[in-house]
Motif scaffolding. Structure first.
Motif, PDB file in Angstrom:
ATOM      1  N   ALA A 230      71.320  67.032 -84.524  1.00  8.48           N
ATOM      2  CA  ALA A 230      71.979  66.366 -85.645  1.00  8.48           C
ATOM      3  C   ALA A 230      72.558  67.399 -86.607  1.00  8.48           C
ATOM      4  CB  ALA A 230      70.986  65.458 -86.369  1.00  8.48           C
ATOM      5  N   ALA A 231      71.832  68.512 -86.779  1.00 10.41           N
ATOM      6  CA  ALA A 231      72.330  69.565 -87.670  1.00 10.41           C
ATOM      7  C   ALA A 231      73.598  70.189 -87.115  1.00 10.41           C
ATOM      8  CB  ALA A 231      71.248  70.627 -87.868  1.00 10.41           C
ATOM      9  N   ASP A 232      73.630  70.371 -85.804  1.00 12.15           N
ATOM     10  CA  ASP A 232      74.828  70.936 -85.175  1.00 12.15           C
ATOM     11  C   ASP A 232      76.023  70.010 -85.351  1.00 12.15           C
ATOM     12  OD1 ASP A 232      73.503  73.208 -84.288  1.00 12.15           O
ATOM     13  OD2 ASP A 232      72.907  72.268 -82.396  1.00 12.15           O
ATOM     14  N   ARG A 233      75.775  68.686 -85.164  1.00 15.77           N
ATOM     15  CA  ARG A 233      76.872  67.727 -85.301  1.00 15.77           C
ATOM     16  C   ARG A 233      77.375  67.690 -86.740  1.00 15.77           C
ATOM     17  NH1 ARG A 233      73.548  64.792 -81.616  1.00 15.77           N
ATOM     18  NH2 ARG A 233      72.606  63.599 -83.318  1.00 15.77           N
ATOM     19  N   PHE A 234      76.446  67.774 -87.711  1.00 17.31           N
ATOM     20  CA  PHE A 234      76.862  67.782 -89.112  1.00 17.31           C
ATOM     21  C   PHE A 234      77.650  69.047 -89.424  1.00 17.31           C
ATOM     22  CE2 PHE A 234      76.193  69.024 -93.540  1.00 17.31           C
ATOM     23  CZ  PHE A 234      76.678  67.890 -94.197  1.00 17.31           C
ATOM     24  N   ASP A 235      77.216  70.168 -88.858  1.00 16.69           N
ATOM     25  CA  ASP A 235      77.911  71.426 -89.102  1.00 16.69           C
ATOM     26  C   ASP A 235      79.325  71.381 -88.513  1.00 16.69           C
ATOM     27  OD1 ASP A 235      77.712  74.303 -90.022  1.00 16.69           O
ATOM     28  OD2 ASP A 235      78.247  74.603 -87.915  1.00 16.69           O
ATOM     29  N   ALA A 236      79.480  70.736 -87.345  1.00 16.82           N
ATOM     30  CA  ALA A 236      80.812  70.609 -86.747  1.00 16.82           C
ATOM     31  C   ALA A 236      81.718  69.769 -87.638  1.00 16.82           C
ATOM     32  CB  ALA A 236      80.707  69.991 -85.351  1.00 16.82           C
ATOM     33  N   LEU A 237      81.156  68.694 -88.220  1.00 25.22           N
ATOM     34  CA  LEU A 237      81.938  67.859 -89.127  1.00 25.22           C
ATOM     35  C   LEU A 237      82.279  68.621 -90.403  1.00 25.22           C
ATOM     36  CD1 LEU A 237      83.172  65.155 -89.978  1.00 25.22           C
ATOM     37  CD2 LEU A 237      80.897  64.439 -90.752  1.00 25.22           C
ATOM     38  N   ALA A 238      81.295  69.336 -90.955  1.00 24.75           N
ATOM     39  CA  ALA A 238      81.538  70.102 -92.180  1.00 24.75           C
ATOM     40  C   ALA A 238      82.598  71.164 -91.950  1.00 24.75           C
ATOM     41  CB  ALA A 238      80.232  70.736 -92.660  1.00 24.75           C
ATOM     42  N   GLY A 239      82.668  71.692 -90.713  1.00 19.50           N
ATOM     43  CA  GLY A 239      83.659  72.716 -90.403  1.00 19.50           C
ATOM     44  C   GLY A 239      85.085  72.227 -90.538  1.00 19.50           C
ATOM     45  N   LEU A 240      85.276  70.904 -90.472  1.00 22.42           N
ATOM     46  CA  LEU A 240      86.621  70.341 -90.624  1.00 22.42           C
ATOM     47  C   LEU A 240      87.107  70.405 -92.066  1.00 22.42           C
ATOM     48  CD1 LEU A 240      86.287  67.114 -88.413  1.00 22.42           C
ATOM     49  CD2 LEU A 240      87.053  69.400 -87.735  1.00 22.42           C
ATOM     50  N   PHE A 241      86.210  70.732 -93.003  1.00 22.80           N
ATOM     51  CA  PHE A 241      86.563  70.733 -94.425  1.00 22.80           C
ATOM     52  C   PHE A 241      86.378  72.095 -95.082  1.00 22.80           C
ATOM     53  CE2 PHE A 241      85.649  66.385 -93.317  1.00 22.80           C
ATOM     54  CZ  PHE A 241      86.641  65.680 -93.975  1.00 22.80           C
ATOM     55  N   ARG A 242      85.975  73.097 -94.313  1.00 29.32           N
ATOM     56  CA  ARG A 242      85.744  74.403 -94.915  1.00 29.32           C
ATOM     57  C   ARG A 242      87.066  75.103 -95.197  1.00 29.32           C
ATOM     58  NH1 ARG A 242      81.337  74.903 -90.903  1.00 29.32           N
ATOM     59  NH2 ARG A 242      79.387  74.493 -92.017  1.00 29.32           N
ATOM     60  N   ILE A 247      92.588  70.084 -96.002  1.00 32.10           N
ATOM     61  CA  ILE A 247      93.945  69.541 -96.129  1.00 32.10           C
ATOM     62  C   ILE A 247      94.465  69.132 -94.759  1.00 32.10           C
ATOM     63  CG2 ILE A 247      96.307  70.030 -96.833  1.00 32.10           C
ATOM     64  CD1 ILE A 247      95.227  72.033 -98.842  1.00 32.10           C
ATOM     65  N   GLN A 248      94.309  70.022 -93.788  1.00 31.86           N
ATOM     66  CA  GLN A 248      94.769  69.727 -92.435  1.00 31.86           C
ATOM     67  C   GLN A 248      94.050  68.507 -91.868  1.00 31.86           C
ATOM     68  OE1 GLN A 248      97.156  71.668 -91.727  1.00 31.86           O
ATOM     69  NE2 GLN A 248      97.549  71.727 -89.526  1.00 31.86           N
ATOM     70  N   THR A 249      92.747  68.434 -92.095  1.00 34.68           N
ATOM     71  CA  THR A 249      91.960  67.310 -91.590  1.00 34.68           C
ATOM     72  C   THR A 249      92.442  65.995 -92.175  1.00 34.68           C
ATOM     73  OG1 THR A 249      90.003  68.681 -91.219  1.00 34.68           O
ATOM     74  CG2 THR A 249      89.643  66.324 -91.520  1.00 34.68           C
ATOM     75  N   LEU A 250      92.656  65.950 -93.492  1.00 32.01           N
ATOM     76  CA  LEU A 250      93.115  64.715 -94.131  1.00 32.01           C
ATOM     77  C   LEU A 250      94.512  64.327 -93.656  1.00 32.01           C
ATOM     78  CD1 LEU A 250      91.841  65.083 -97.813  1.00 32.01           C
ATOM     79  CD2 LEU A 250      90.869  63.716 -95.954  1.00 32.01           C
ATOM     80  N   LEU A 251      95.363  65.310 -93.408  1.00 34.86           N
ATOM     81  CA  LEU A 251      96.700  65.005 -92.888  1.00 34.86           C
ATOM     82  C   LEU A 251      96.599  64.347 -91.517  1.00 34.86           C
ATOM     83  CD1 LEU A 251      98.624  68.257 -93.915  1.00 34.86           C
ATOM     84  CD2 LEU A 251      99.049  65.946 -94.796  1.00 34.86           C
ATOM     85  N   TYR A 252      95.735  64.862 -90.667  1.00 31.25           N
ATOM     86  CA  TYR A 252      95.550  64.249 -89.350  1.00 31.25           C
ATOM     87  C   TYR A 252      95.000  62.828 -89.485  1.00 31.25           C
ATOM     88  CZ  TYR A 252      96.120  68.916 -87.263  1.00 31.25           C
ATOM     89  OH  TYR A 252      96.607  70.138 -86.859  1.00 31.25           O
ATOM     90  N   TRP A 253      94.026  62.648 -90.371  1.00 27.32           N
ATOM     91  CA  TRP A 253      93.433  61.321 -90.545  1.00 27.32           C
ATOM     92  C   TRP A 253      94.462  60.316 -91.062  1.00 27.32           C
ATOM     93  CZ3 TRP A 253      87.893  62.077 -93.048  1.00 27.32           C
ATOM     94  CH2 TRP A 253      87.095  62.777 -92.149  1.00 27.32           C
ATOM     95  N   LEU A 254      95.265  60.735 -92.032  1.00 30.75           N
ATOM     96  CA  LEU A 254      96.278  59.831 -92.589  1.00 30.75           C
ATOM     97  C   LEU A 254      97.348  59.495 -91.546  1.00 30.75           C
ATOM     98  CD1 LEU A 254      96.662  61.440 -96.122  1.00 30.75           C
ATOM     99  CD2 LEU A 254      95.734  59.165 -95.627  1.00 30.75           C
TER     100      LEU A 254
END
Length: 441
Positions: A230-242, A247-254
């Motif tokens: 679970a920690a690894d999965r959270f770290d992978a998600l957090a890496g999308l915002f570091r 900005i890039q992540t939100l652009l893809y989501w939008l």
């Protein structure tokens, strides 16, 4: 060590079996998904259940909300019970749910049926993609998945013909009874579809996996290096915002939100909006056939175009062409010209969203690629819920003629967001050969 010709031939036959069975399952998935939009003009004209446009939009969103739940749960459930059992369960669920719709005496029960169908539909497609990825011939994963995705649009074509052939002589309920028929396919799937070799190896069922591989003369996949905590999965998600990645992540989501809003909004309301533009019901349903034919062509050509010109560029251009096509549908043209516009819109619309996933995959680190694509798809599915609702609200307010304009604006927004993301650049980690991503709706 290379495989022998006999081994490769037998492995190809197994791939053909798996792809064929999954293709049929996804065909039924598409039929069930699109059938509501195909019968919707009749339901509104006859005021079945006292249905109004805004209520109809809500019902369309119930199915896509169920798909959101099903897609999010699919990975966890498949890890527990296996991909084969999950696929069989999804087929059973959306088939029985269509029976609920066929028997419904009111809008509440009908809505429950559509929600349950959505859960099954949302769980089946990503699971089927995983299955064919396991058994696809080496170096042909992308084209095999692209072939699988054509089944979804073939189901859309079938839904239009089911509505055209059955509504007038039999009634709208007959269309949903047809969608119960895949229940007969579930035992075939359970009998002949092999379990995922990757799942068996990951679960430590090596003897079973070895026996299956030996029976079909295919190579056994290597054991995974280890499951993420679970920690690894959270770290992978957090890496999308570091750093500046947020900005890039939100652009893809939008971009994904606007893309799936457009895909499911048009899929739900195309026949009804075409009726509002003055076309006969038969022609409106024919547009569904032409639209999905375009979708099949688009799935087959988008990957090649992206390989040559780049997925971000193709996604942005495709969304621009989609927006232009959808906007043109608000103009009453000759039937022949409209057919051409609908076909081209289908070509660009469905594959434009796929190119968003490809862009995210290419520009993500290998360590968090699955997380990046999964969350981009998940955020986009909120657009899939919003699109059918938006179309209903516009029609309810007497602004049905603005429906195509609203959906065109969603295409423009996705073009802008994916375009800005492309210009900003980002990490460019190439996808290994044979593993190019073809995203599911």
């Amino acid at each position: 060590m290379s495989s022998s010709p006999d081994l490769a031939a037998r492995g190809s036959r197994l791939a053909l079996l798996v792809v064929g069975l999954c293709w049929l399952a996804v065909l039924f998935d598409g039929l069930d998904m699109f059938v509501y939009g195909s019968v919707l003009p009749h339901l509104l004209e006859t005021q079945t259940f006292g249905l109004t446009p805004d209520t109809a939009g809500d019902l369309g969103s119930y199915a896509t909300f169920g798909m959101l739940v099903g897609a999010l749960a699919a990975g966890t459930v498949a890890d527990r019970i296996g991909r084969k059992k999950l696929m069989v369960g999804c087929v059973v669920l959306f088939s029985l749910a269509s029976g609920v719709c066929a028997l419904a005496g009111g809008v509440e029960v009908f809505g429950l049926g559509r929600t349950l169908a959505g859960v099954g539909l949302g769980g089946l497609l990503p699971t089927a993609i995983s299955m064919v990825s396991d058994y696809a011939p080496r170096g042909r994963t992308a084209v095999t998945i692209g072939l699988l995705m054509t089944a979804h649009h073939a189901g859309g074509i079938l839904s239009a013909y089911v509505a055209k052939w059955l509504i007038d002589p039999v009634g709208w309920r007959a269309a949903f009874w047809v969608c119960v028929a895949p229940l007969l396919f579930a035992p075939v799937l359970a009998t002949f579809l092999p379990e995922s070799l990757s799942f068996l190896v990951a679960k430590g069922r090596t003897e079973e996996a070895t026996a299956l591989a030996a029976r079909h003369d295919v190579e056994l996949p290597a054991a995974a290096s280890g499951r993420k905590s679970a920690a690894d999965r959270f770290d992978a998600l957090a890496g999308l915002f570091r750093g500046g990645e947020w900005i890039q992540t939100l652009l893809y989501w939008l971009a994904s939100f606007g893309g799936l809003l457009l895909v499911y909004g048009v899929a739900t309301w195309l026949p009804t909006l075409m009726r509002a533009e003055g076309y006969a019901l038969a022609n409106a349903l024919t547009f569904v056939v032409v639209f999905n034919l375009g979708g099949i062509v688009g799935m087959l050509v988008a990957g090649r175009a992206a390989d040559r010109f780049g997925a971000p560029r193709i996604s942005a251009v495709w969304f621009a062409l989609t927006a232009a096509g959808v906007f043109l549908l608000s103009v009453h043209m000759s039937t022949a010209i409209t057919m051409i516009v609908v076909f081209l819109t289908g070509v660009f619309l469905n594959s434009a969203q796929t190119m968003i996933y490809a862009t995210v995959s290419i520009r993500s680190n290998p360590d968090n690629r699955a997380t990046a694509v999964g969350w981009t798809s998940g955020m986009g599915r909120f657009g899939a819920v919003f699109g059918p609702w938006l179309g209903g609200q516009l029609l309810a307010a007497g602004n049905g003629d603005r429906g195509f304009t609203a959906f065109a604006l969603a295409g423009v927004s996705s073009m802008v967001f994916i375009g800005i993301a492309a210009l900003r650049g980002g990490r460019r980690t190439p996808v290994p050969s044979g593993q190019e991503l073809v995203g599911a709706h």
